[in-house]
Design a protein around this motif. Sequence first.
Motif, short mmCIF file in Angstrom:
data_model
loop_
_atom_site.label_atom_id
_atom_site.label_comp_id
_atom_site.label_asym_id
_atom_site.label_seq_id
_atom_site.Cartn_x
_atom_site.Cartn_y
_atom_site.Cartn_z
N MET A 124 0.86 -1.19 0.00
CA MET A 124 0.00 0.00 0.00
C MET A 124 0.89 1.23 0.00
SD MET A 124 -3.19 0.63 -0.12
CE MET A 124 -4.27 1.99 0.10
N GLY A 125 0.37 2.34 -0.46
CA GLY A 125 1.13 3.56 -0.54
C GLY A 125 1.46 4.13 0.83
N SER A 126 2.39 5.08 0.80
CA SER A 126 2.89 5.63 2.06
C SER A 126 1.85 6.42 2.83
CB SER A 126 4.08 6.54 1.76
OG SER A 126 3.69 7.57 0.89
N ARG A 127 0.75 6.90 2.16
CA ARG A 127 -0.21 7.72 2.89
C ARG A 127 -1.03 6.91 3.87
NH1 ARG A 127 2.65 9.31 -0.08
NH2 ARG A 127 2.99 11.41 -0.86
N ILE A 128 -1.31 5.62 3.56
CA ILE A 128 -2.00 4.78 4.54
C ILE A 128 -1.11 4.60 5.75
CG2 ILE A 128 -2.64 2.38 4.98
CD1 ILE A 128 -4.85 3.92 3.80
N LEU A 129 0.21 4.44 5.53
CA LEU A 129 1.12 4.32 6.65
C LEU A 129 1.08 5.57 7.51
CD1 LEU A 129 3.27 2.70 8.09
CD2 LEU A 129 4.98 3.73 6.57
N VAL A 130 1.00 6.73 6.84
CA VAL A 130 0.90 7.98 7.59
C VAL A 130 -0.32 7.97 8.49
CG1 VAL A 130 0.39 10.43 7.32
CG2 VAL A 130 2.19 9.40 5.97
N PHE A 131 -1.46 7.54 7.93
CA PHE A 131 -2.67 7.52 8.76
C PHE A 131 -2.53 6.54 9.91
CE2 PHE A 131 -6.94 6.54 10.03
CZ PHE A 131 -7.53 7.79 10.03
N LEU A 132 -1.90 5.40 9.66
CA LEU A 132 -1.74 4.42 10.74
C LEU A 132 -0.84 4.97 11.85
CD1 LEU A 132 -1.35 1.12 8.69
CD2 LEU A 132 -3.32 1.92 9.97
N VAL A 133 0.14 5.78 11.46
CA VAL A 133 0.98 6.40 12.49
C VAL A 133 0.14 7.22 13.45
CG1 VAL A 133 2.74 8.18 12.88
CG2 VAL A 133 3.09 6.45 11.13
N VAL A 134 -0.82 7.97 12.88
CA VAL A 134 -1.66 8.83 13.71
C VAL A 134 -2.70 8.03 14.47
CG1 VAL A 134 -3.34 10.70 13.65
CG2 VAL A 134 -1.32 10.81 12.22
N ALA A 135 -3.34 7.08 13.76
CA ALA A 135 -4.51 6.42 14.33
C ALA A 135 -4.18 5.22 15.20
CB ALA A 135 -5.44 5.97 13.21
N LEU A 136 -3.06 4.54 14.93
CA LEU A 136 -2.80 3.30 15.63
C LEU A 136 -1.69 3.39 16.67
CD1 LEU A 136 -3.08 0.77 12.68
CD2 LEU A 136 -4.80 1.46 14.32
N ILE A 137 -0.61 4.10 16.38
CA ILE A 137 0.47 4.19 17.35
C ILE A 137 -0.04 4.76 18.65
CG2 ILE A 137 2.64 5.36 17.89
CD1 ILE A 137 3.46 5.09 15.04
N LYS B 234 -4.39 10.57 -2.26
CA LYS B 234 -3.03 10.78 -1.84
C LYS B 234 -2.38 9.50 -1.36
CE LYS B 234 -2.27 14.68 0.29
NZ LYS B 234 -2.45 15.81 1.19
N VAL B 235 -3.01 8.36 -1.65
CA VAL B 235 -2.37 7.07 -1.50
C VAL B 235 -2.13 6.57 -2.90
CG1 VAL B 235 -2.61 4.74 -0.67
CG2 VAL B 235 -3.54 6.61 0.65
N GLU B 236 -0.90 6.27 -3.24
CA GLU B 236 -0.62 5.91 -4.61
C GLU B 236 -1.39 4.66 -4.98
OE1 GLU B 236 3.43 6.21 -5.86
OE2 GLU B 236 3.96 7.34 -4.10
N PRO B 237 -1.87 4.54 -6.22
CA PRO B 237 -2.69 3.39 -6.61
C PRO B 237 -1.94 2.10 -6.40
CG PRO B 237 -2.76 5.12 -8.27
CD PRO B 237 -1.71 5.51 -7.27
N LEU B 238 -2.72 1.06 -6.05
CA LEU B 238 -2.13 -0.24 -5.86
C LEU B 238 -1.69 -0.83 -7.19
CD1 LEU B 238 -4.63 -1.66 -3.27
CD2 LEU B 238 -2.56 -0.39 -2.86
N VAL C 21 1.43 -6.93 -3.76
CA VAL C 21 1.29 -6.98 -5.21
C VAL C 21 2.33 -6.08 -5.86
CG1 VAL C 21 -0.22 -6.48 -7.16
CG2 VAL C 21 -1.16 -7.55 -5.10
N ARG C 22 2.45 -4.88 -5.35
CA ARG C 22 3.43 -3.94 -5.90
C ARG C 22 4.85 -4.43 -5.67
NH1 ARG C 22 2.79 1.59 -3.43
NH2 ARG C 22 1.05 1.77 -4.86
N GLU C 23 5.12 -4.99 -4.48
CA GLU C 23 6.47 -5.45 -4.17
C GLU C 23 6.90 -6.55 -5.14
OE1 GLU C 23 7.10 -2.65 -1.98
OE2 GLU C 23 8.60 -4.19 -1.56
N VAL C 24 6.00 -7.50 -5.41
CA VAL C 24 6.34 -8.60 -6.31
C VAL C 24 6.52 -8.08 -7.73
CG1 VAL C 24 5.48 -10.72 -7.37
CG2 VAL C 24 5.26 -10.39 -4.90
N LYS C 25 5.61 -7.22 -8.19
CA LYS C 25 5.73 -6.69 -9.55
C LYS C 25 7.01 -5.89 -9.73
CE LYS C 25 0.81 -6.47 -10.81
NZ LYS C 25 -0.33 -5.58 -11.16
N THR C 26 7.40 -5.15 -8.70
CA THR C 26 8.61 -4.32 -8.80
C THR C 26 9.86 -5.18 -8.86
OG1 THR C 26 7.52 -2.53 -7.57
CG2 THR C 26 9.93 -2.49 -7.67
N ALA C 27 9.92 -6.23 -8.03
CA ALA C 27 11.12 -7.07 -7.97
C ALA C 27 11.21 -8.05 -9.13
CB ALA C 27 11.14 -7.83 -6.64
#
Length: 960
Positions: free
Chosen positions: A1-14, A956-960, A844-850
């Motif tokens: 998933m794109g970095s923006r979901i990670l940003v939200f998780l930083v705020v909402a979950l940490i 603002k989350v890059e497409p999967l 999905v993105r990680e496998v396609k990239t590598a």
Amino acid sequence: MGSRILVFLVVALIQVCTTTPAVTNNDDFNALKALKDVWDNVPPTWVGADPCGSRWDGIVCTNSRVTSITLASMGLKGTLSGDISLLSELQILDLSYNTELTGSLPLAIGDLKKLTNLILVRCRFSGPIPDAIGSLSQLTDLSLNSNRFSGSIPPSLGNLDKLFWLDLADNMLTGTIPVSTGTTPGLDLLVHTKHFHLGFNQLTGQIPPKLFSSGMNLIHVLLESNKLTGSIPSTLGLVKSLEVVRLDNNSLTGPVPSNINNLTSVSEMFLSNNGLTGPLPNLTGMDHLTYLDMSNNTFGATDFPPWFSTLQSLTTLVMEKTQLQGQIPSDFFSLSNLQTLDARNNKFNGTLDIRTSSINQLSLIDLRENQISAFTERPGIEKVGVILVDNPVCQETGVTESYCSVSQNESSYSTPLNNCVASSCFANQISSPNCKCAFPYTGLLQFRAPSFSNLGNDTYYTVLEQSLMNSFKFHQLPVDSVNLSHPRKDSSTYLVMNLQVFPFGQDRFNWTGISRIGFALSNQIFKPPSQFGPFVFHGDTYLNFAGKEVTGSNKSSNTGVIIGAVAGGSVLLLLLLGAGLYAHRQKKRAEKATEQNNPFAQWESNKSIGGVPQLKGARNFSFEELRKYSNNFSETNDIGSGGYGNVYRGVLPTGELIAIKRAQQGSMQGGLEFKTEIELLSRVHHKNVVSLIGFCFDRGEQMLVYEFVPNGSLMESLSGKTGIRLDWVRRLKVALGAARGLAYLHELANPPIIHRDIKSSNILLDERLNAKVADFGLSKPMGDSETGHLTHVTTQVKGTMGYMDPEYYMTQQLTEKSDVYSFGVVMLELLTGKRPIEKGKYVVREVKTALDRAKYLYNLGELLDSSIGLDTTLKGLDKFVDVALKCVEENGSDRPTMGEVVKEIENILHLAGLNPNADSASTSASYDDASKGNAKHPYIFSKDAFDYSGDFPASKVEPL
């Protein structure tokens, strides 16, 4: 998933997952104390010397360091102190919607080298944008819109090579748009940025040709309402990723570049209110174009171009005062998506013939101040608003036709009530769509380039409401309901509507709730449906926080207290008497309503009448039976829980183990829906699908009884929780079993079924590790029950983040290929041992990239799960990867059917010299019994399942 979901998780979950309280770093505490000293109205939790340990509202820490400050709509007053530079680990700063934060941004903000998100939407900051922001090399989001910033755009912003979102709109910026020179950077270097939002400033000069290039990833270029001059650069046509172009309300001149029709992905284009000249640009081939506005330019006189009629996606054509002439061809009105033609003040003549028009969409034809002499329509399109004022057809004496007057057609939409009666609320409370009195969080949603113009179509707003609620639910925000109202267009053709967000479980939000909701909207975590386009939220200051007195006088007297106590006691006594009578009456009514609404009330054991479901083998258990079989639903038999309720192990008198899924009160379906699910599941019989044994609809309970599957879920085995080691051969067998179960649901079940929530936690392993597809809570019967033919259906989006088919999300059209996509993700999960979204990375993105098919193991060695047996020959791995990647193709039509997937996996096993029909456990050495590890039982309906129509992928989350 794109970095923006990670940003939200930083705020909402940490915030909720931080372990033991740690003493806050001294520099961080001093910085926060300095901010507190210059700000009024900070949250009341901002006390003590340990913000991290005592969890100050809006502050998120990692260990002892402050990493996030999110304080949207708090009513903060003051300035931003330069002491903020002491927060050297700060990653997120969001102070949006605090309209009394003033002054300039401190130069020291450039010292926050780890900052990724700088979000200051709709404050009142002024002065120049500090050049030092260009040194924040980790910045992905820069949102400074709706302030009072002045001066020029710093060229140093061109150094932000990780920037995804740039929004400087609605300020007082002047000067030219900076591009790079031999010695200075510029915005042309932002090749990875997808959003240039620079509208509503006072920018001057030409749009630099160097600003655009073929290597850019821009999707939005919004330069509207500035003072830009010169011509539109032809280099704009090189940016083929563009979807929205707004150059309107400037002073641009010259012809429109002929290569602009290279922008075949553009859906909204605004060139209006400039001084453009030359021939009307030919936009043939722009098949995604929905909204085109070229009004108020000085194009050469020309007939209505025939290529207008080829734009099959067109909803809105606005061509006011563009020197168009001749007769409008009738075939233009046959465009199936057309909603509005606004071509006022031109030279159209002859007969306006709309007999070919599509009555489903067309809502307005405004041709005021033309030379039309006759009008022909067909019966049944009375709802189309036609305006022919100041045309010859309306200038004859005595003409009284409706099209010879101008009527106001403004929408008065407001979210309808949810099958309830609006409450009479006290003080400043408002009744929500769920008829609950509360203090909502309010603001304006402003959509900068919607693809539609028919504001009277309520369907758009219903979809938006669902999208908002699904996004809030998915991010576990404390929201009960939302209300949208009064959609209207402003002078810039922005779509504006009022938003009210109502709290869940209480009548007002706390500080953390507002902080998180504000951040979801300011950081564009919420992604609206595609037809609404780019948006900005203008939040109001929230005045009714939980624990804070409602505005009113603080003065009182002892006399008032005494009188109030006596009066209160009397009222209480009367209320108690009334409550007793009311409760008795309500009990009688409830008993009668239960009898009437119980869809099982008329069931008869040996007949098939009326509403009796056609069950095949499913048994109707009584509450007492299931209580006995589960030892009174004892804690020792509680084998799991989820959003639906608890799951209990039970034993039938025959000795057969069962799993009892017992719904909790807040998650129960309606009776008819529960009955439908039972009928559906009772028809499903396959060795790779979990069997429904029976159900209970007794004493207000809803319970489903399944066969007991002892070895947990695939997710638990991959994570190591069950103690079962899945080597390569076992994984192939698991994939084959699950694929066969899905193929049965799609191709052989009657009616065919789309599962809609395929994931590793819904694939169970029996005593021989045979895979069984489970959890049909989101399933959807499809097609004709006699022919078994599957068709698509437009439906509310449901599924689980990471597994969901992006095409299903975008179109809301569900097909069996949505399950195929999810299964492809499971196949990649089998390969890597990783969850679909892990540490902000999407498998999905990680496998396609590598992926590199020319290298050993397709270059995926580092991604493969170490417990897969990398020291052995992984026969068929390349073909397994190929099948998985076919399943996760972007377009559903490019994916195989599940029947084809089954054949492919069978072939892989054959090539590996294995028998596809052998039990999984028999193919390898014995395995550890899961019962030894006290594994949780898999009939747990995880919290990551959700109803979704707006947040995937998030804006603002890059497409999967």
